[in-house]
Design a protein around this motif. Sequence first.
Motif, short mmCIF file in Angstrom:
data_model
loop_
_atom_site.label_atom_id
_atom_site.label_comp_id
_atom_site.label_asym_id
_atom_site.label_seq_id
_atom_site.Cartn_x
_atom_site.Cartn_y
_atom_site.Cartn_z
N GLY A 20 51.81 42.39 40.95
CA GLY A 20 51.27 41.90 42.10
C GLY A 20 50.15 40.73 41.48
O GLY A 20 50.31 39.46 42.02
N PRO A 21 49.59 41.00 40.76
CA PRO A 21 48.51 39.95 39.87
C PRO A 21 49.22 38.69 39.38
O PRO A 21 48.85 37.56 39.68
N ILE A 22 50.41 39.07 38.65
CA ILE A 22 51.17 37.89 37.91
C ILE A 22 51.72 37.09 38.99
O ILE A 22 51.91 35.89 39.13
N TYR A 23 52.13 37.77 40.25
CA TYR A 23 52.64 36.88 41.18
C TYR A 23 51.79 35.91 41.95
O TYR A 23 51.83 34.79 42.38
N SER A 24 50.50 36.71 42.11
CA SER A 24 49.42 35.70 42.63
C SER A 24 48.98 34.76 41.73
O SER A 24 48.70 33.72 42.39
N TYR A 25 48.79 35.00 40.52
CA TYR A 25 48.47 33.97 39.50
C TYR A 25 49.49 32.64 39.83
O TYR A 25 49.27 31.49 39.40
N LEU A 26 50.64 33.04 39.89
CA LEU A 26 51.73 31.95 39.68
C LEU A 26 52.02 31.20 41.28
O LEU A 26 52.75 30.83 41.40
N GLY A 27 51.03 31.82 42.37
CA GLY A 27 50.96 31.03 43.55
C GLY A 27 51.71 31.68 44.62
O GLY A 27 51.62 31.11 45.75
N ALA A 28 51.90 33.04 44.36
CA ALA A 28 52.76 33.89 45.58
C ALA A 28 51.71 33.99 46.75
O ALA A 28 50.42 34.09 46.49
N MET A 153 38.06 41.65 23.60
CA MET A 153 39.00 40.50 24.22
C MET A 153 38.47 40.18 25.60
O MET A 153 37.77 40.83 26.15
N ASN A 154 38.50 38.59 25.72
CA ASN A 154 38.01 38.02 27.07
C ASN A 154 38.83 38.42 28.16
O ASN A 154 40.11 37.61 28.26
N PRO A 155 38.31 38.90 29.30
CA PRO A 155 39.33 39.08 30.18
C PRO A 155 39.61 37.73 31.08
O PRO A 155 40.66 37.73 31.96
N ASP A 156 38.82 36.80 30.91
CA ASP A 156 39.05 35.50 31.54
C ASP A 156 39.65 34.48 30.84
O ASP A 156 39.96 33.46 31.19
N ARG A 254 39.49 42.62 48.17
CA ARG A 254 38.75 42.55 49.58
C ARG A 254 37.84 43.60 49.81
O ARG A 254 36.70 43.30 50.19
N ALA A 255 37.93 44.90 49.25
CA ALA A 255 36.82 45.95 49.48
C ALA A 255 35.82 45.52 48.67
O ALA A 255 34.67 45.75 49.06
N LEU A 256 35.99 45.14 47.60
CA LEU A 256 34.80 45.08 46.41
C LEU A 256 34.27 43.53 46.56
O LEU A 256 32.91 43.59 45.94
N ALA A 264 38.49 36.94 41.92
CA ALA A 264 38.28 38.50 42.33
C ALA A 264 39.56 39.18 42.21
O ALA A 264 39.47 40.34 41.96
N VAL A 265 40.94 38.57 42.00
CA VAL A 265 41.80 39.43 41.88
C VAL A 265 41.90 39.82 40.33
O VAL A 265 42.52 40.89 39.92
N ARG A 266 41.49 38.87 39.32
CA ARG A 266 41.25 39.24 38.15
C ARG A 266 40.50 40.48 37.72
O ARG A 266 40.61 41.55 37.14
N ASP A 267 39.26 40.44 38.44
CA ASP A 267 38.46 41.61 38.45
C ASP A 267 39.07 42.77 39.02
O ASP A 267 39.05 44.20 38.45
N ALA A 268 39.66 42.66 40.16
CA ALA A 268 39.99 43.79 40.72
C ALA A 268 41.54 44.34 39.99
O ALA A 268 41.66 45.66 40.24
N THR A 269 42.18 43.56 39.39
CA THR A 269 43.16 44.02 38.54
C THR A 269 42.76 45.02 37.39
O THR A 269 43.29 46.02 37.31
#
Length: 419
Positions: A20-28, A153-156, A254-256, A264-269
Motif C-alpha cells: 500500500g505505501p509503495i503504491y502510494s509513493y508511486l502516485g496511486a 537508519m534514517n526513515p526519511d 488519518r487517525a493519527l 503521514a503515510v511514511r510515519d503510519a507505515t
Amino acid sequence: MNLGFLGLQFSFGLQQANMGPIYSYLGASEASMPLLWLAGPITGLVIQPIVGALSDRTVTRIGRRTPYFLIGAVLCSLALFAMPYSPALWVAASLLWVLDAANNITMEPYRAYVGDRLDEAQRPVGFLTQSAFTGLAQTLAYLAPSIFVGLGMNPDAVDANGIPDITRLAFAIGAVLSLSTILWSIWRVPELPLEPHELAQMQSRKMSIATTWHDFADAVRNMPQPMRRLALAMFCQWFGMFCYWQYAVLSLARALHESGTAAAVRDATLVNGRLGGFYNAIAFAAALMLVPMIRRLGAGTVHAACMIAAGSAMVVLPTIDNEAWAYLPMLGIGLGWASLMGTPYIMLADCIPPARTGIYMGIFNMFIVVPMLVESLTLPFFYTPLLGGDPRHVITLGGAMMLLAALATLRVGRADDLN
C-alpha cells in the motif's frame, strides 16, 4: 518441516505491510488500491487449484510437492529483490503479479505437505505450527523497518521514486529468507516415499491439461459437505482481512495525523509495522495455545470466538488516535489471525480423501481468493459514495465482515460433527 513456511510468510508480511505505501509513493490514489492488489486473488484463483492437481500426480526423484517448492521459492526471491526498485506504478503492480504467482506455487503444496506427512491425530499440531510460523515470520517482516530505524537508519531517506531505504533492505532480507528456509526445509524433511499402489495409480493417467481439468471438475462435483459448509465463513473472514491489509496504513495516517500526505503515510507505515509485528507475535503464541482448546471445545467454536475478537478489534481501531492504545485491539486481530491460518485447515483435512489432498487444498484456497477478488473489484465503486472516501471506514467494514464470519462458522458446527 514448516520452517520453509517462515520464509514464505515473511514475503506475505512484506506485501501486507508495504505494498500500500509503495503504491502510494508511486502516485496511486486511495480508491484504486483494491484494483492494484488484484494480483493476489487472481493468481491464487488460477494457480493453486492447478498446482494442487498437478502435485497430486507429479512423480519425480525428489517427490511430488518439492519441485513446486523450488520453482516458487526462486521466482519469489527474484521478485522480492526487484520490488522496492520499481521506477513506476505499473512496474510495482507487474512485479506483484510475479511475486504472488510464485508464492501461490509454493503455498498450496505446503498445505498438502502437512496432510501428506501427518496422521489425523497430529494434524491440529501440524497446521497450527504452520500458523505459528506465519505469526513469527510476519512479526519479523512488519518490524523490520522499525528495527532498522532503531539501528540508526534514517526513515526519511528515500530514492528518486520516494521509496525508503529501509523498505529496500527489508525486501532484500525477505528474498534471502524465502529461498534459504525453503531449501533447508526440503533438505531436512524430504517427502515420504509413495507406496507402490499409490505410484501405480498416479501413473495410470498421464498429466495433461485435460486430466487436470477432469480432476478439478470431479473434485468440485464430489466436494465433501463439510467443505461446502465452510464457504460462507471463509468468504466473510477473507473479505474482512483484505480490507484491513489494503487500508491499515492509510487509516492510521488519518487517525493519527488527520492527513494522507507522504510524510503521514511514511510515519503510519512504521506505526503499522510495529502494530503488525505485535499482532503477529500474539498470533505466534496463540496458535500453540489453540491446540488444547480445539481438542476440548471443537475447531468451529474456537474459530468463531477468534473471529469475534478480530472483528471487534477492527471496529474499534479506527477510533483510536494514539499509537499506545492501538496495541489493545491488536490482541484481537492477532488471535483471529492465528486461528484463521490454521483452524479451517484442521476442519478441512479430516474430511477429504488423502489421495486428493493437493487438489482439495487448492480448491479450498479459492474460498480465500474469491472474496479478495470480490472486494477488490467492488470496493472502488462504493469507497466514496458509501464509505465517504475515508480509509477508516474500510477498516470498520472489515470488522463487520469478521463478525459475520463468526456467525457463519457457528452454523458449520463443531469439528467433531463434520465427518
